[in-house]
Design an enzyme around this catalytic site. Structure first.
Site, PDB file in Angstrom:
ATOM      1  CB  CYS A  24      -0.911  -0.065   1.231  1.00 21.88           C
ATOM      2  SG  CYS A  24      -1.668   1.481   1.702  1.00 21.88           S
ATOM      3  CB  CYS A  27       0.439   1.679   4.150  1.00 18.67           C
ATOM      4  SG  CYS A  27      -1.273   1.127   4.012  1.00 18.67           S
TER       5      CYS A  27
END
Length: 99
Positions: A24, A27
């Site tokens: 991600c 993230c």
């Protein structure tokens, strides 16, 4: 992790859980922001990162549909939830409002 998780969130100290995934992009942007939050707040908060791919049952239990998703707990109660990347000051303000 599941058994330990209950012990972690039952803390009198606020616990910020970061549900993330290695793949991600957002993230990866959030990780250094959370480090700065921890550096600034020190022992007034615990920050725990949970990989949704390795802890699918936990992510499902808290209905994490997208990453990153942050949840704030204190004494076992979920106080706050937010998906996406927030700026350091926004996260700090949120945590401070529950301490």
């Amino acid at each position: 992790m599941k058994d330990n998780f209950s012990n972690i969130i039952n803390s009198a100290t606020p616990v910020l859980i970061d549900f993330y995934a290695d793949w991600c992009g957002p993230c990866k942007m959030l990780a250094p922001i959370l480090k700065e939050v921890k550096d600034e707040l020190g022992d007034t908060v615990k920050i725990i990162k949970i990989d949704v791919d390795k802890n699918q049952s936990l992510a499902s239990r808290y209905q994490v549909r997208g990453v990153p998703t942050m949840l704030l707990f204190k004494e076992g109660k979920q106080l706050w939830r937010q998906s996406g990347v927030l700026q350091k000051q926004d996260i700090i303000s949120t945590i401070n409002s529950y301490t």
